[in-house]
Design a protein around this motif. Sequence first.
Motif, short mmCIF file in Angstrom:
data_model
loop_
_atom_site.label_atom_id
_atom_site.label_comp_id
_atom_site.label_asym_id
_atom_site.label_seq_id
_atom_site.Cartn_x
_atom_site.Cartn_y
_atom_site.Cartn_z
N THR A 1 0.83 -1.20 0.00
CA THR A 1 0.00 0.00 0.00
C THR A 1 0.87 1.26 0.00
O THR A 1 0.57 2.24 -0.69
CB THR A 1 -0.93 0.00 1.23
N LYS A 2 1.96 1.24 0.79
CA LYS A 2 2.85 2.41 0.85
C LYS A 2 3.45 2.70 -0.52
O LYS A 2 3.56 3.86 -0.94
CB LYS A 2 3.97 2.17 1.86
N GLN A 3 3.86 1.64 -1.24
CA GLN A 3 4.43 1.84 -2.57
C GLN A 3 3.40 2.45 -3.52
O GLN A 3 3.74 3.32 -4.33
CB GLN A 3 4.93 0.50 -3.11
N LEU A 4 2.14 2.00 -3.42
CA LEU A 4 1.09 2.55 -4.28
C LEU A 4 0.82 4.01 -3.94
O LEU A 4 0.62 4.84 -4.84
CB LEU A 4 -0.19 1.73 -4.12
N ILE A 5 0.84 4.33 -2.65
CA ILE A 5 0.63 5.72 -2.24
C ILE A 5 1.76 6.60 -2.76
O ILE A 5 1.53 7.70 -3.29
CB ILE A 5 0.52 5.82 -0.70
N ASP A 6 3.00 6.12 -2.62
CA ASP A 6 4.15 6.88 -3.12
C ASP A 6 4.08 7.05 -4.64
O ASP A 6 4.46 8.11 -5.18
CB ASP A 6 5.45 6.19 -2.73
N LEU A 7 3.60 6.01 -5.32
CA LEU A 7 3.54 6.04 -6.78
C LEU A 7 2.47 7.00 -7.29
O LEU A 7 2.69 7.75 -8.25
CB LEU A 7 3.27 4.63 -7.33
N THR A 8 1.31 6.99 -6.63
CA THR A 8 0.16 7.74 -7.14
C THR A 8 -0.07 9.07 -6.44
O THR A 8 -0.73 9.95 -6.98
CB THR A 8 -1.13 6.90 -6.99
N GLY A 9 0.44 9.20 -5.21
CA GLY A 9 0.24 10.43 -4.46
C GLY A 9 -1.10 10.54 -3.80
O GLY A 9 -1.53 11.63 -3.40
N THR A 10 -1.83 9.45 -3.66
CA THR A 10 -3.12 9.46 -3.00
C THR A 10 -3.27 8.21 -2.13
O THR A 10 -2.65 7.19 -2.40
CB THR A 10 -4.27 9.52 -4.02
N THR A 11 -4.12 8.34 -1.10
CA THR A 11 -4.35 7.21 -0.18
C THR A 11 -5.62 6.44 -0.53
O THR A 11 -5.95 5.46 0.15
CB THR A 11 -4.44 7.71 1.27
N ASP A 12 -6.37 6.88 -1.54
CA ASP A 12 -7.60 6.18 -1.93
C ASP A 12 -7.25 5.01 -2.84
O ASP A 12 -7.04 5.17 -4.03
CB ASP A 12 -8.53 7.16 -2.64
N MET A 13 -7.19 3.81 -2.24
CA MET A 13 -6.76 2.63 -2.98
C MET A 13 -7.90 1.85 -3.63
O MET A 13 -7.67 1.05 -4.52
CB MET A 13 -6.00 1.68 -2.03
N SER A 14 -9.14 2.07 -3.17
CA SER A 14 -10.24 1.24 -3.65
C SER A 14 -10.42 1.36 -5.16
O SER A 14 -10.62 0.35 -5.86
CB SER A 14 -11.54 1.60 -2.93
N ALA A 15 -10.35 2.58 -5.67
CA ALA A 15 -10.52 2.76 -7.12
C ALA A 15 -9.39 2.09 -7.90
O ALA A 15 -9.62 1.48 -8.95
CB ALA A 15 -10.58 4.25 -7.45
N PHE A 16 -8.18 2.17 -7.38
CA PHE A 16 -7.04 1.58 -8.08
C PHE A 16 -7.14 0.06 -8.13
O PHE A 16 -6.88 -0.55 -9.16
CB PHE A 16 -5.74 2.00 -7.39
N PHE A 17 -7.52 -0.53 -7.00
CA PHE A 17 -7.64 -1.98 -7.00
C PHE A 17 -8.74 -2.44 -7.94
O PHE A 17 -8.62 -3.48 -8.59
CB PHE A 17 -7.89 -2.50 -5.58
N ARG A 18 -9.83 -1.67 -8.01
CA ARG A 18 -10.90 -2.02 -8.93
C ARG A 18 -10.42 -1.96 -10.38
O ARG A 18 -10.64 -2.89 -11.17
CB ARG A 18 -12.10 -1.09 -8.73
N ILE A 19 -9.77 -0.86 -10.73
CA ILE A 19 -9.32 -0.70 -12.11
C ILE A 19 -8.29 -1.75 -12.48
O ILE A 19 -8.30 -2.32 -13.58
CB ILE A 19 -8.77 0.72 -12.32
N THR A 20 -7.38 -2.03 -11.54
CA THR A 20 -6.38 -3.08 -11.77
C THR A 20 -7.06 -4.43 -12.00
O THR A 20 -6.72 -5.19 -12.91
CB THR A 20 -5.43 -3.19 -10.57
N HIS A 21 -8.05 -4.70 -11.15
CA HIS A 21 -8.77 -5.98 -11.26
C HIS A 21 -9.55 -6.05 -12.56
O HIS A 21 -9.55 -7.08 -13.25
CB HIS A 21 -9.70 -6.11 -10.06
N TRP A 22 -10.21 -4.96 -12.93
CA TRP A 22 -10.98 -4.95 -14.18
C TRP A 22 -10.06 -5.17 -15.38
O TRP A 22 -10.43 -5.88 -16.32
CB TRP A 22 -11.73 -3.62 -14.33
N THR A 23 -8.89 -4.55 -15.33
CA THR A 23 -7.93 -4.72 -16.43
C THR A 23 -7.52 -6.18 -16.55
O THR A 23 -7.46 -6.74 -17.66
CB THR A 23 -6.69 -3.85 -16.19
N ASN A 24 -7.26 -6.80 -15.41
CA ASN A 24 -6.85 -8.21 -15.40
C ASN A 24 -7.97 -9.11 -15.94
O ASN A 24 -7.74 -10.03 -16.73
CB ASN A 24 -6.48 -8.61 -13.98
N ILE A 25 -9.21 -8.81 -15.51
CA ILE A 25 -10.36 -9.59 -15.98
C ILE A 25 -10.50 -9.47 -17.50
O ILE A 25 -10.71 -10.46 -18.21
CB ILE A 25 -11.65 -9.11 -15.28
#
Length: 405
Positions: free
Chosen positions: A273-297
Amino acid sequence: MNDLALGGEETPHRVSASMAVHGRFFVVTCFGLVFLNCLTFLYHFTGSSVFNVLSNSISLLLISWSAYHVLVTREGGAFYKILLMLACIFTGTSYLVNFGAFELSDGLKLLSIYSFYVAGRTTPERLHRSEKRCIYALAALPLLFKVVGQTKVYTGIEYPDVFSYFPNTNTAALYFSALFFAVSPWFGNKVLIAQFVNAAIMNRVGPALATIVAIGLWSFFPLRPQVFVALFLLAIASLAAYALGALDRLITGLNAIALIWSLDPSTIARMSTKQLIDLTGTTDMSAFFRITHWTNIWQIYSSLGLGGILFGYGASQTGVLTVLPLPPHNDYLRVLAEYGLLNCVIFVVFVFSIMFSLKERAAKTMYTVLLIYFLSENLIDNFTSMTLFFSYAGRFTSPKWSPAE
């Protein structure tokens, strides 16, 4: 009056019996849902699987009850019965194509949505007071559990957002939305205020945004001169907000989402989570995990052969095949990937045709909230909510529907 699709003329006794059965559909369904939720209450209160088995049995009985109405009546609309028949054929074919990798209970939940809707259209009577009492009871049960109990089923770190006997507050918000939809003819636009209270109590942005979008959508239609004036003023306000930097945060968020989208899902899954926050500059992870998951699907689904494209990779298999062991959190994508393109086309035609058939503004708005919410959650899994939404949608779109007094 021909209500039984059995051929030939009906005797007065047969007509009377048929009408009696029709009039009981919603009463029996509502009492069944209350009983089911009482068993769910006891299951989470005690942890005994006996109550879970019994509640699942009630679900099957209610699905059979709706199927009975579909089979024996001529009411319900030929168009929707055709959609139900096609959904059964395509879902059955998906089961055969993915034999051994298809959860039958999930397929039954999907088909029951069509069945409850068609059955609901067979009952043109006004809402019964007993139904109203049942809906009040359905609202009271989870609130009562919140006061007196604590779930013994949804435990551990994978359930950080439990509400009453619901696995998370998104599911709870949907549940109360379904109740508001069912009573919308009684209370009109008051249910929209209740929906905002619902979103606030659950502390969920999704239901609130979906409600705002739905209200805005049906405020624009039918198109009037005032609508174009409002759109023009909105465009000017948006340009001014952009010039003043008020949209910087939104733009930053969209840029971060674009960055996440460009990365491989397996890469995201390995990042903390810390790496994702550093990468994106935001603490809202729910949208990112959804988009990542949708891309994988999408990567998995689009790589299938013709059979897979048409009939999917099997109900409930998303969590098995993808990098993240999660359901899709998008019911349109779920139907497409797990059941196939043909099922997805039927599903989209079905749910959106209902939206345009609803006449009362409050009901239309609450139903639109559901369609928007389909984009980010796994709502088909929620049996009580789907039963209420689609059985009452069937009633509200029936040509013989007469609002409550």
